[in-house]
Write an enzyme that holds these catalytic residues in place. Sequence first.
Site, PDB file in Angstrom:
ATOM      1  N   GLY A 107       0.841  -1.192   0.000  1.00 29.54           N
ATOM      2  CA  GLY A 107       0.000   0.000   0.000  1.00 29.54           C
ATOM      3  C   GLY A 107       0.874   1.239   0.000  1.00 29.54           C
ATOM      4  N   LEU A 108       0.958   1.895  -1.164  1.00 32.53           N
ATOM      5  CA  LEU A 108       1.844   3.049  -1.273  1.00 32.53           C
ATOM      6  C   LEU A 108       1.040   4.321  -1.539  1.00 32.53           C
ATOM      7  CD1 LEU A 108       4.617   1.214  -3.317  1.00 32.53           C
ATOM      8  CD2 LEU A 108       4.679   1.795  -0.879  1.00 32.53           C
ATOM      9  N   GLY A 109      -0.073   4.417  -0.838  1.00 27.68           N
ATOM     10  CA  GLY A 109      -0.900   5.627  -0.938  1.00 27.68           C
ATOM     11  C   GLY A 109      -0.248   6.765  -0.170  1.00 27.68           C
ATOM     12  N   LYS A 165      -5.482   3.740  19.067  1.00 33.14           N
ATOM     13  CA  LYS A 165      -5.545   4.699  17.960  1.00 33.14           C
ATOM     14  C   LYS A 165      -6.982   5.175  17.721  1.00 33.14           C
ATOM     15  CE  LYS A 165      -4.455   7.064  14.274  1.00 33.14           C
ATOM     16  NZ  LYS A 165      -5.448   6.888  13.263  1.00 33.14           N
ATOM     17  N   GLU A 207      -9.452  13.324  19.167  1.00 37.84           N
ATOM     18  CA  GLU A 207      -9.161  14.299  18.110  1.00 37.84           C
ATOM     19  C   GLU A 207     -10.443  14.983  17.627  1.00 37.84           C
ATOM     20  OE1 GLU A 207      -6.879  12.506  14.804  1.00 37.84           O
ATOM     21  OE2 GLU A 207      -8.328  13.476  13.469  1.00 37.84           O
ATOM     22  N   TYR A 208     -11.513  14.213  17.435  1.00 35.70           N
ATOM     23  CA  TYR A 208     -12.789  14.807  17.012  1.00 35.70           C
ATOM     24  C   TYR A 208     -13.242  15.851  18.037  1.00 35.70           C
ATOM     25  CZ  TYR A 208     -13.920  11.358  13.342  1.00 35.70           C
ATOM     26  OH  TYR A 208     -13.950  10.597  12.200  1.00 35.70           O
ATOM     27  N   GLY A 252      -0.521  11.823   9.921  1.00 38.17           N
ATOM     28  CA  GLY A 252      -0.992  12.427   8.686  1.00 38.17           C
ATOM     29  C   GLY A 252       0.150  12.765   7.742  1.00 38.17           C
TER      30      GLY A 252
END
Lengths: 303, 303, 303, 303
Positions: C7-9, C174, C181-182, C124
């Site tokens: 997965g290289l997104g 996580k 975080e929300y 992120g």
Amino acid sequence: MDIGIIGLGKMGRNMARRLIQGSHRVVGLDSSDEVTRQAAAEFGLDPVFSFTDLAAALPAPRAVWTMVPAGEPTEMVIRELSAVLQPGDLIVDGGNTYYKDDIRRAEMLQTSGIHHVDVGTSGGVWGLTEGYSLMAGGDAEDVEKVRPILESLAPAPDQGWGRVGPHGAGHFVKMVHNGIEYGLMQAYAEGFEILHAKKDFDLDVEKIARIWQTGSVVRSWLLDLIARALESDPDLESIRGWVADSGEGRWTVFESIDLDVPAPVITLSLQQRFSSRQEESYAAKLLAAMRNQFGGHAVKTKE
Amino acid sequence: MDIGIIGLGKMGRNMARRLIQGSHRVVGLDSSDEVTRQAAAEFGLDPVFSFTDLAAALPAPRAVWTMVPAGEPTEMVIRELSAVLQPGDLIVDGGNTYYKDDIRRAEMLQTSGIHHVDVGTSGGVWGLTEGYSLMAGGDAEDVEKVRPILESLAPAPDQGWGRVGPHGAGHFVKMVHNGIEYGLMQAYAEGFEILHAKKDFDLDVEKIARIWQTGSVVRSWLLDLIARALESDPDLESIRGWVADSGEGRWTVFESIDLDVPAPVITLSLQQRFSSRQEESYAAKLLAAMRNQFGGHAVKTKE
Amino acid sequence: MDIGIIGLGKMGRNMARRLIQGSHRVVGLDSSDEVTRQAAAEFGLDPVFSFTDLAAALPAPRAVWTMVPAGEPTEMVIRELSAVLQPGDLIVDGGNTYYKDDIRRAEMLQTSGIHHVDVGTSGGVWGLTEGYSLMAGGDAEDVEKVRPILESLAPAPDQGWGRVGPHGAGHFVKMVHNGIEYGLMQAYAEGFEILHAKKDFDLDVEKIARIWQTGSVVRSWLLDLIARALESDPDLESIRGWVADSGEGRWTVFESIDLDVPAPVITLSLQQRFSSRQEESYAAKLLAAMRNQFGGHAVKTKE
Amino acid sequence: MDIGIIGLGKMGRNMARRLIQGSHRVVGLDSSDEVTRQAAAEFGLDPVFSFTDLAAALPAPRAVWTMVPAGEPTEMVIRELSAVLQPGDLIVDGGNTYYKDDIRRAEMLQTSGIHHVDVGTSGGVWGLTEGYSLMAGGDAEDVEKVRPILESLAPAPDQGWGRVGPHGAGHFVKMVHNGIEYGLMQAYAEGFEILHAKKDFDLDVEKIARIWQTGSVVRSWLLDLIARALESDPDLESIRGWVADSGEGRWTVFESIDLDVPAPVITLSLQQRFSSRQEESYAAKLLAAMRNQFGGHAVKTKE
């Protein structure tokens, strides 16, 4: 008509009684033989003590109403029933089943030719005298088969009941009904707490509830109950603020999230019940600890 | 008995009419002479066109009911009245006045010997036929003076009204009533949105409202109105989700905070109305901008 | 050390790059060969184009890091991997997997002697330069095996990462991280909206964010991002208030309910995102319709 | 420069000390002479024991910083100061004053030619070493006059402080700062309670806080404090979950309502603090009583 009822607890027993008052023949089975015998003695229920006997005591095509706790107990009853019932027979689940279980079970039973209807049932201990609100899910023909039963259980033959959709829809609608109920209850509870907290007016909360019962925008059956509850003990001194919740409130919140519907009031109402049951809140402790860290505010320690 | 009514808008006009149906003599004054004349023509109200004439048209000790918007309009009417009334006369404020204004005004009027009663009034456009819920604050003797009026306005002489406490208490109780109302409405609204969003069941929300009207735990007058509202337009396609709020919801929240009472459901209900009126939410924009900053998530830009 | 990355997104690609900067050998596989080739060309990743080749390109015992979307894509990758890996090999799931899936998969893989570690990954688009926060769940020895990788991905070898518990614990932590975080984001968003709405002060919200960045109680990395976001467009005029949510916020709410923990702020933050995405609110429409019914309040109709 | 400081409590004392470290001459006055004497002895503050002496000890045009509790105490200090100060002198209110009081006082002082600047001050007990975040409201020239003071109090001369708007704006921004703070704190508190409640993972909450401190999206100064707070007592067994609130949270909610801004998270955070301080919830009792009424559910009674 003839109907079997499985589960003669607080709800099932009263429903059986109301049906017998409505001239139906009710064959009853409970996990406790003693309970079954009592119901037979008290109001003429036809007692049976096994699933096989239940099936034998009912004319085909049979209709059996299950009124046992949701989850494992209902799962077990339906498994037992599927072993003794025959193609064309009908199981009505009047309990508080999660609607996805209805869909699964209806499909499973279909392979044996057994029909399934889910009926969300509201009314509590008042149902016996006032009638039950009944929301049915399943095939329209199957709902028609138990129309005499639904008409007798409902407040009036043409009121307070109806088929609302396919398999699962009955319990889905009942689930949302309970979610709304949580919100309504919390709204009243907050309002009455504000009234009660306004010490300088020394308000008579019971009297206020009585005034609101007629003519006001907030009149409702729940308000009628509040007026009764405040009658003897307006300060509610004798009871503890510990509030249980059954599954439907949670499921309603889960469903709202799955559907991307904001339902803050229903959700908060559920969460306030969680709070009511916490002896101590870890969150509140952490808040106090944070305040101590940044502001040097003293924390209350336990002695 | 004889009573003056000031303010013949949607509420005042219907109340005047109900009182005349109850065989009272109602002297009416409105800021619009045209409105006063119409009321006189339509249902036999005794029209006057000035405060002086109002005072002259009523036998002493006078009783005058004001039914004008809270805040400045009520303030002005009471100032005008205090100039034409005499010691022993009584002003009844039936509007949506903030209860702290009642306390202030009652004290001020007392210096002129004029009495004051505050009456929180619920019932809306249905009050004319169904009667109003009336919560009175002030001295018990003053409330007694207008007992015939309150008995006629209420749904029944002995129901739906009462004195709830001293000056201000009537509007305080009405304020909390409206706070509860916000919470109840929001609870129903969320529940019905969940039902409506569950597309695979294709639920008939009007039918469900009708079923719940009898026997269910959530039956209420508001639910009756919902059933009516959904009758013609179950998808509510013709109306916009823009929800006004009057002052009482805000005041209830302020009060809850002043009293340290957690009232999350009432508060959220108010805030959902704010949201309903926002074309755009700066908060939501900032959330989108933050997500873009930390996650590289695309923001939706305006074309 | 040697590691495979699937997965290289946006995330996987940057992590591969950071690892190569940290002198690891990274064998990369993506569903798009083009993407794999680009990564190879740009920063020296060792490209492979099949699971078999991936396994062949890594020395035993192998370590493979999957960085693909949660749910079906991760399920598929793990199924494929389990076919080409050997006993003693290790799969690290660095995606946003639901923690119950980790537990299930770890058990399933165990039957083939393949080890599993779940790593919740935060950071992120900034992770490449600042490092990632990494919360690992699984057997302590397995986490040790990839210690060099975790130390390179983290902001510093001894900071920002750690084993937090058994299988599933990494993604559980996580998940809660994202729930928090929300809540944090929503708190800032509300505060800045209040500042922005106070028109008579004409506040410079960007400047305020900058001031708060040092010394204030609310300083945080999110606040740093807010300052950046407001830099060019303090009124946020160019973007729409449409806020997505990934699964973790929902799961956190579900979990809080399963654990009977009141989490109103996290829940409300999620629900505000739902609201941000609604063109129209059925609930708000119903509120407007109710007000129309009881108060005769005009509803806004659509033209 | 020369500055007077009135109020040498937890905050004022540390600020005086920081200013003296920054080579300013600080003339200090406290309601307790003992406190003033101690400060003089400990860190070289110039002690005075009356408002007259304070005025005499400062060169004109004078600058006096008040650091006393908001409300009556600040009101009194400003009244006293206005009697001893002269046209051209400047009062800086560094306390937690309600911004509308600033506007009123600035106007009032203006009639005597005395200037007023309001400075919202954040930093708590850490301000002494780390510097304070300072948000100033008032005329730009007046803020310039105390620039040397602000630069010394701030974390760095060019960071963490600024003029944000006219009279009142400083305390307004600080008020919203605190509202945000409530929301941030509650978000963390809820998240950590979920972590703590997940007994089967036996999570080390302190370790998790430490991990998040670097690289994660939720890193912040408050998180740093949480890590410290959990250090010695991760279960927070020694402290009670009793959480105070100062005025700013309430004012933020009031303001949000006045501005029609939905601020559910900030509001809920405040209300959770109310809940934390309730021995018993009347609302919860009423919920339990309602459930008993409609469902026959047993209530928990007090023994």
